[in-house]
Design an enzyme around this catalytic site. Structure first.
Site, PDB file in Angstrom:
ATOM      1  N   ASP A   1       0.817  -1.217   0.000  1.00 54.37           N
ATOM      2  CA  ASP A   1       0.000   0.000   0.000  1.00 54.37           C
ATOM      3  C   ASP A   1       0.852   1.269   0.000  1.00 54.37           C
ATOM      4  O   ASP A   1       0.316   2.370  -0.023  1.00 54.37           O
ATOM      5  CB  ASP A   1      -0.929  -0.011   1.218  1.00 54.37           C
ATOM      6  CG  ASP A   1      -1.993   1.087   1.173  1.00 54.37           C
ATOM      7  OD1 ASP A   1      -2.547   1.326   0.090  1.00 54.37           O
ATOM      8  OD2 ASP A   1      -2.245   1.714   2.213  1.00 54.37           O
TER       9      ASP A   1
ATOM     10  N   SER B   1      -7.026   5.336  -0.307  1.00 51.54           N
ATOM     11  CA  SER B   1      -7.318   4.017  -0.870  1.00 51.54           C
ATOM     12  C   SER B   1      -8.803   3.688  -0.710  1.00 51.54           C
ATOM     13  O   SER B   1      -9.401   3.977   0.330  1.00 51.54           O
ATOM     14  CB  SER B   1      -6.483   2.942  -0.167  1.00 51.54           C
ATOM     15  OG  SER B   1      -5.105   3.193  -0.327  1.00 51.54           O
TER      16      SER B   1
ATOM     17  N   GLN C   1      -5.262  -2.053  -6.924  1.00 55.61           N
ATOM     18  CA  GLN C   1      -5.810  -1.112  -5.944  1.00 55.61           C
ATOM     19  C   GLN C   1      -6.432   0.067  -6.669  1.00 55.61           C
ATOM     20  O   GLN C   1      -5.908   0.544  -7.680  1.00 55.61           O
ATOM     21  CB  GLN C   1      -4.710  -0.595  -5.012  1.00 55.61           C
ATOM     22  CG  GLN C   1      -5.204   0.336  -3.914  1.00 55.61           C
ATOM     23  CD  GLN C   1      -4.062   0.819  -3.033  1.00 55.61           C
ATOM     24  OE1 GLN C   1      -3.077   1.364  -3.512  1.00 55.61           O
ATOM     25  NE2 GLN C   1      -4.201   0.618  -1.732  1.00 55.61           N
TER      26      GLN C   1
END
Length: 291
Positions: free
Chosen positions: A207, A232, A282
């Site tokens: 991430d 996110s 993502q």
């Protein structure tokens, strides 16, 4: 092993407060909110604690629902969805202040023999030939809108040796370029021989940089540079082959699309000897002020 990695391992060692219920704490980050990779890694730890040791994660799918508070504990509740002959499925909800902030579904599998192929590893420079974060960040200090950002970035990434194989986003502010980025990473020290731990640490790192590729096409320079606001939305990973998070892994990242205030990142993570270990996708909110 440095102090930052020791602290991170402590964060991943969740406290079990009841059957299928675990509690985690947070670490200092660049912003007051909880780092998304930390929540995802802790949720995967919680799920893994309820699964037999011979079953390892092969995929996870997750949603970030609310901003996490780094000053409060996070409670992880595990729902044991299914235990089959080969696969195990778990659902985890992370809760703070009485509200869900994160949702994860993870599937685990016993080892099986099967068909074998993979996309080849792309060319990349030797990680040992690249500057460390401590060497690469300071020259760009004036690029960041807050002079203290460099120090906080170094602190936030202190547990991980992360080296850019391509020009970092803050190195090309105002210069749109191909939305492709490569970084090598490994933990700052050796880890125990626990496959679940290595998987959770790779989840944590995944991430850190993926949505940077979205900004490269627009010359925006990174989340701590300029006027971009982002977060996110969801995160998915598929774990294909064994790997160690304390050995060099190449994170090859690309953004195929940005539209409607959202940006998509796709990536493959390879071991140094060329084995495709992980696929990551993502999507995040990417907003800039209207003119």
């Amino acid at each position: 092993m440095n102090e930052a990695l020791t602290d991170l391992l402590d964060l991943l060692d969740l406290e079990q407060i009841e059957e299928n219920i675990f509690r985690g704490t947070s670490r200092t980050s660049l912003v007051p909110r909880v780092f998304g990779g930390q929540v995802a890694a802790q949720a995967l730890v919680a799920a893994g604690r309820t699964v037999p040791a011979d079953r390892l994660p092969h995929s996870l799918h997750s949603y970030f629902l609310r901003t996490g508070d780094s000053g409060a504990p996070i409670v992880y509740t595990v729902d044991q969805i299914r235990d089959g002959r080969s696969f195990t499925t778990r659902r985890v909800v992370a809760v703070q202040h009485g509200q869900p902030i994160f949702h994860l579904s993870a599937s685990f599998q016993t080892y099986e023999e099967g068909l074998e192929h993979q996309v080849p590893m792309p060319p990349a420079p030797d990680p040992e030939s690249l500057p460390t974060a401590a060497e690469a960040l300071p020259p760009y200090r004036e690029t960041f809108r807050d002079p203290g950002t460099v120090e906080r970035l170094l602190e936030a990434r202190g547990a991980v040796d992360l080296r850019y194989a391509t020009t970092p986003p803050w190195g090309s502010v105002g210069e749109p370029r191909e939305p492709h980025s490569q970084v090598w990473f490994r933990t700052q020290g050796k880890l125990a021989d626990d496959p679940l731990l290595h998987t959770c640490l790779a989840t944590y790192v995944s991430d850190m940089t993926l949505l940077d590729a979205v900004l490269l096409a627009h010359g925006r320079g990174g989340w701590a540079v300029g006027d971009v606001v982002g977060a996110s939305l969801d995160h998915a990973m598929w774990f294909h082959r064994p790997f160690r998070a304390d050995e060099w892994l190449l994170y090859d990242q690309v953004s195929p699309s940005a539209h409607g205030g959202r940006g998509l990142g796709q990536a493959r993570i390879y071991t140094q000897d060329g084995r495709l270990a992980i696929t990551v996708i993502q999507e995040g909110v990417v907003r800039v002020p209207r003119a």
